[in-house]
Design a protein around this motif. Structure first.
Motif, PDB file in Angstrom:
ATOM      1  N   UNK B 125       0.824  -1.213   0.000  1.00 52.87           N
ATOM      2  CA  UNK B 125       0.000   0.000   0.000  1.00 52.87           C
ATOM      3  C   UNK B 125       0.853   1.257   0.000  1.00 52.87           C
ATOM      4  N   UNK B 126       0.323   2.271  -0.608  1.00 46.59           N
ATOM      5  CA  UNK B 126       0.926   3.598  -0.517  1.00 46.59           C
ATOM      6  C   UNK B 126       0.878   4.036   0.947  1.00 46.59           C
ATOM      7  N   UNK B 127       1.886   4.770   1.368  1.00 39.53           N
ATOM      8  CA  UNK B 127       1.917   5.225   2.759  1.00 39.53           C
ATOM      9  C   UNK B 127       0.697   6.094   3.063  1.00 39.53           C
ATOM     10  N   UNK B 128       0.332   6.920   2.120  1.00 43.56           N
ATOM     11  CA  UNK B 128      -0.840   7.787   2.315  1.00 43.56           C
ATOM     12  C   UNK B 128      -2.093   6.938   2.508  1.00 43.56           C
ATOM     13  N   UNK B 129      -2.220   5.927   1.683  1.00 44.57           N
ATOM     14  CA  UNK B 129      -3.405   5.063   1.739  1.00 44.57           C
ATOM     15  C   UNK B 129      -3.466   4.326   3.085  1.00 44.57           C
TER      16      UNK B 129
END
Lengths: 515, 142
Positions: B125-129
């Motif tokens: 996963x993206x860190x933001x997500x």
């Protein structure tokens, strides 16, 4: 002409202008290309026209490394291992031919441009012509769907085309049988390639049948095309003049055995909106009679920058989820629950709008896809075929295979799995879940693809290879080798198409030699 | 290296995503404690996270992933802190409902392209997500 060796009198000598050992795809292709009015070809096959248990048993041997199905991965009758071929066709990538300083022992004596002229004929032979392996525009136009644009520049779209698959024995048997310039000798096991006392050329082939007949075949030139495990075996067994075996003065024969590691169940991909992953990524599509599917292949820029080995991935839908499925999941259905969580959490990022993905099926949440892979291994001299002490029904020493994979192979695989996940997520296609631990061990599920490569590798330097760029055994004027045993590196493409391209190239070379 | 023993990849070996492990409980207890200690601030933070959470289609599903993220990153188990971290990453006012989805989608894409990723229960996963899902977990816990 088709002859059963058991129908010939014991001690018979057959003569031809070219003798080919092995009636698989490489041998049949060279025989078809070479047989002609001034070239009598003798194609020598151990088996018959269909599988027989006693002949197949001649493939048995010992494993010393990763467990490998020595008999099960090959077929010993006319057509050879094409009898269980899956039909995957794709040329090796140009980078596969290069010397890469991060890949020990890499580099072919020539680039892919040397094989390019032969892929068309190879594609004809396996019934996929005209081929469009790298023509993204063609597949985009003819499927009517866009291709995924991978925004990180790590993955590119390549295309497998699928042979029916061609069973070489079935497809070419009649042509071989009726060719006036070709003798197809069945049930004939080459037990030795006899060399002249000077060891500079081959004298003749010694042949035995399982019923006990002994024959000889003599020709000015010979092609060894018995497969990537049997080619080194026959050379090592041919040791009366050269004790280490023919072509083995530098101890290279049998070394560098390569397979494409295939790992199952290493990752899941979930996709909410299948319009974001067109059908050619999910299954074989038929366009103008051609079956094709996308192969996700790393870009050469990524391979160079991150010093990785090659790989190819394919994806296929394994199941669909609906929001109501959750209620039916048991406590052990953790994978299904996790996929459903991911699909529902990321729904806004994986599909357009806030409404149902599928208006006709409002509870539809998405699908999960399995991922297949074929990894390039590092050529490894310790991954090798030697002779075992055990013998087969002909009294010939069996092989002992020590298949090894390296940590570099594994690290590269793991990096590419992450790379695929990044690209598919960046493109808004889906989310990838990695299911193998990055713990320094290959997953137990690793197997080969029935691809036997590298054991008589090609190099201009006799210290580093068994055959030269023309596939001639170093130091022997009259002996050539065909098949994937000459591959110095394995790439990630399935071997058969590339074996055929090399076979046509070898046939061209042989035609150019003085009679 | 030849292959060897391998473990940890099947469902039996993974923590059930719906069941709270001891570490998860610890993280959530920490988060809940923070919320109790700072009721007004937390409440304000919770209100301000609503536009962010509106982009999450199924908050319960997101919370499962978010809890798994917080287990590995307990220092982020704070609603206000997570909101700030997300605001910094998105470089926008996260209470601006009109632009938030576009900004998040753009940031997720950038994260994936740049490789700014975390692994959450195996999901790449993206860190933001991942932080967005963690926000969902804390919001539910609160």
């Amino acid at each position: 002409m088709l002859i059963d060796a058991d129908d010939l009198e014991d001690g018979r000598l057959l003569e031809a202008d070219l003798a080919i050992i092995g009636g698989g795809p490489a041998g049949i292709t060279i025989a078809r290309a070479m047989a002609g009015p001034r070239r009598r070809v003798c194609l020598i096959e151990s088996g018959g026209l269909s599988p027989q248990a006693d002949t197949q048993a001649l493939y048995q041997g010992e494993n010393a490394g990763i467990a490998y199905p020595l008999a099960g991965s090959r077929l010993r009758y006319l057509g050879g291992t094409s009898g269980h071929w899956g039909g995957f066709c794709r040329p090796l990538d140009p980078i596969d031919f290069e010397v890469r300083d991060w890949v020990p022992h890499s580099g072919w004596p020539f680039g892919r441009e040397a094989l390019d002229p032969y892929y068309e004929a190879a594609s004809e032979a396996v019934q996929v012509a005209p081929a469009r392996f790298e023509d993204a525009d063609y597949w985009r136009e003819h499927t009517g769907e866009p291709l995924v644009d991978f925004p990180a520049g790590r993955i590119s779209n390549r295309f497998f085309q699928y042979s029916p698959p061609t069973r070489f024995g079935d497809r070419y048997r009649e042509e071989l049988r009726t060719s006036p310039d070709l003798t197809l000798l069945l049930h004939a096991n080459v037990t030795k390639i006899a060399a002249l006392p000077s060891a500079s050329a081959v004298s003749h082939l010694e042949i035995r049948t399982l019923s006990g007949r002994r024959l000889q075949v003599r020709a000015p030139r010979y092609v060894l095309a018995a497969g990537g495990l049997e080619n080194p075996r026959i050379l090592l067994l041919s040791n009366d003049v050269m004790p280490a075996g023919l072509g083995n003065e530098n101890d290279v024969v049998g070394r560098f055995f390569m397979e494409h590691p295939h790992v199952s169940n290493f990752a899941d991909l979930v996709v909410a909106d299948l319009r974001r992953l067109p059908s050619i990524y999910r299954s074989r599509v038929n366009v103008e009679g051609r079956n094709a599917q996308v192969a996700y292949v790393p870009t050469p820029e990524v391979l160079r920058r991150e010093r990785l080995l090659n790989i190819s991935f394919t994806t296929g839908v394994a199941g669909a989820y609906h929001s109501g499925d959750r209620a039916g999941l048991g406590p052990d259905d953790t994978q299904a629950r996790s996929r459903l969580d991911m699909l529902e959490a990321a729904r806004r990022f994986l599909a357009d709008g806030a409404g149902p993905v599928d208006a006709a099926d409002p509870t539809y949440a998405g699908v999960w896809l399995g991922i297949g892979c074929a990894c390039e291994p590092v050529p490894n001299p310790d991954s090798r075929v030697t002779l075992a002490e055990t013998t087969d029904a002909l009294g010939q020493r069996q092989i002992r295979l020590d298949w090894r994979l390296t940590e570099q192979d594994r690290r590269s695989f793991v990096a590419h799995v992450r790379s695929l996940g990044r690209e598919l997520a960046a493109a808004g296609v889906g989310r990838l879940r990695i299911k193998v631990a990055d713990d320094g061990q290959w997953p137990e599920s690793v197997i080969g693809g029935n691809h036997h490569m590298g054991t008589t590798r090609m190099s201009d330097d006799p210290q580093r290879g068994v055959v030269d760029r023309d596939c001639r055994v170093h130091g022997l004027d009259s002996l050539y080798v065909a098949g994937s045993s000459v591959f110095p590196t394995a790439g990630s493409a399935n071997p058969t198409l590339n074996i055929l391209a090399l076979a046509y190239r070898l046939a061209d070379h042989l035609k150019g030699l003085p009679a | 290296m030849t292959k060897g023993a391998f473990s940890g990849h099947d469902s039996k070996d993974r923590a059930d995503a719906l069941r709270l492990t001891r570490r998860e409980l610890l993280a959530l207890t920490l988060a809940a404690g923070l919320l109790r200690g700072l009721p007004q601030t937390a409440s304000a933070a919770q209100t301000a996270t609503e536009p962010l959470l509106d982009v999450v289609s199924n908050r319960a599903a997101a919370a499962v992933l978010g809890r798994a993220y917080l287990v590995a990153h307990p220092e982020e188990a704070d609603l206000a802190r997570l909101r700030t971290l997300l605001q910094e990453r998105l470089r926008t006012d996260v209470s601006d409902e009109a632009s938030i989805l576009v900004r998040i989608e753009r940031q997720l894409r950038n994260d994936y392209i740049r490789g700014d990723l975390v692994e959450v229960d195996g999901w790449l996963l993206s860190l933001t997500e991942a932080r967005l899902y963690a926000l969902a977990a804390l919001a539910r816990a609160g």
